[in-house]
Design an enzyme around this catalytic site. Structure first.
Site: not given
Length: 358
Positions: A310, A226, A98, A179
């Site tokens: 996760g 994503r 990622q 982000y």
């Protein structure tokens, strides 16, 4: 629940099952961003899942947000990731690194060059940051120039190329979780008056250009993204037109032929259903906090092609074996999520090591 454990095609690859490890920051790389041998053990332990998506990995010095997160832009980084790719491939899984540019979610003390963070606009997140000297207040980032934007896209391209050089099967562009890419999407973080701000089309432009650039560099069949529609964290607010922004963004991204879209499902069923209808290739769905008894429901309904998990995977390196045996999952220890050594990282027991857990 037999179908989820059968092999499934994903672009040029065949996954051994329909489960993915979701990306999770663990902050256990070396200070220069080089992955460690413990990281190879960690990912290798969990590689009975069909797809391993790594923790957020900075594409450049500017992209780093937190301490001891890995990079993928130097020769040392490539060597470290190659050992991880080998460990994952040894278990017949596939590895997507990622690519995460933190944007304003950074602090100069956490980066190699100690420079001011960059972002769409000079607006601080309001979120305190962990640094080597303790928690510090968020600082105002520097607004990116057009040249900065072009260089950042080039950095993503370079990082994608070095990821493939390191043996990764592809990359997942991090366009979620407040982000840099999502900062461009959100009016609360993006006050620009140029081609990258204002309208839905302009706010989506950076995400599309990054995805296009990476796909041109390594192939769309190795490129994924994503998204987390509706995230309201760290000062992110996508506004009243947020759902329409994602409908537009996903429609445009779909034209690139990316190998999969990874969606963090936060409860807006109507929007995610619309996204599903607009997306032509594989849809990976991650529902944070999904209870054990709901595992596989998005697969059985045909809503998702792959389900991502996760914390359950973090704490259960034998996640697939536990599902197949229908035994309890080990709970995750939140105190060891970020930083530290082997404890809470590579010492979670598998069934044969701790039969009483089952």
């Amino acid at each position: 629940m037999s179908t989820p454990f059968l092999p499934v095609p994903l672009g040029r690859y065949t996954l051994q099952n329909r489960f993915a490890m979701a990306p999770m920051t663990r902050s256990r790389a070396q200070y220069d961003g080089t992955p460690t041998t413990a990281m190879a053990t960690y990912y290798g332990q969990r590689a009975t899942l069909g797809l391993i998506v790594t923790e957020g990995t900075q594409p450049s010095e500017d992209g780093q947000g937190y301490m001891m997160t890995p990079g993928i832009y130097t020769e040392a980084h490539v060597a470290g990731w190659r050992a991880i790719a080998d460990a994952v491939h040894a278990k017949n899984s596939r590895l997507f690194i990622q690519l995460m540019h933190a944007g304003r979610m950074s602090h100069p003390d956490n980066t190699p060059h100690h420079r001011q963070a960059v972002a769409p606009s000079a607006i601080a997140s309001g979120e305190p940051m962990f640094t080597p000297t303790g928690i510090q207040a968020a600082r105002v980032p520097r607004e990116m120039s057009i040249e900065d934007i072009r260089q950042t896209i080039a950095d993503f391209r370079h990082a994608a190329s070095t990821a493939i050089e390191a043996g990764a099967d592809g990359v997942e562009i991090h366009g979620a979780n407040a982000y840099l890419i999502q900062q461009f999407l959100a009016p609360s973080a993006n006050h620009r008056a140029d081609l990258y701000g204002g309208s839905i089309e302009n706010r989506a432009r950076f995400a599309i250009e990054v995805a296009r650039g990476v796909a041109e560099e390594i192939g769309a069949e190795r490129t994924a993204i994503r998204l987390s529609p509706g995230t309201r964290m760290w000062g992110i607010d996508e506004g009243a037109d947020g759902p329409d922004l994602y409908r537009y963004l996903v429609t445009e991204l779909d034209k690139l032929g990316l190998v999969y879209l990874h969606v963090m499902h936060l409860g807006n069923e109507l929007l995610i259903d619309d996204i599903r209808k607009r997306w032509s290739t594989a849809l990976v769905v991650n529902r944070p906090g999904r209870p054990r008894e709901s595992i596989g429901t998005d697969l059985s309904s045909g809503f998702a092609d792959i389900e991502a998990y996760g914390q359950m995977v973090l704490a259960n390196p034998d996640f697939i074996a536990r599902l197949q045996a229908n035994v309890p999952m080990t709970p995750a220890d939140r105190n060891t999520f970020f930083g530290g050594g082997e404890v809470g990282y590579i010492d979670y027991p598998a069934l044969e090591q701790n039969p009483t857990t089952a």
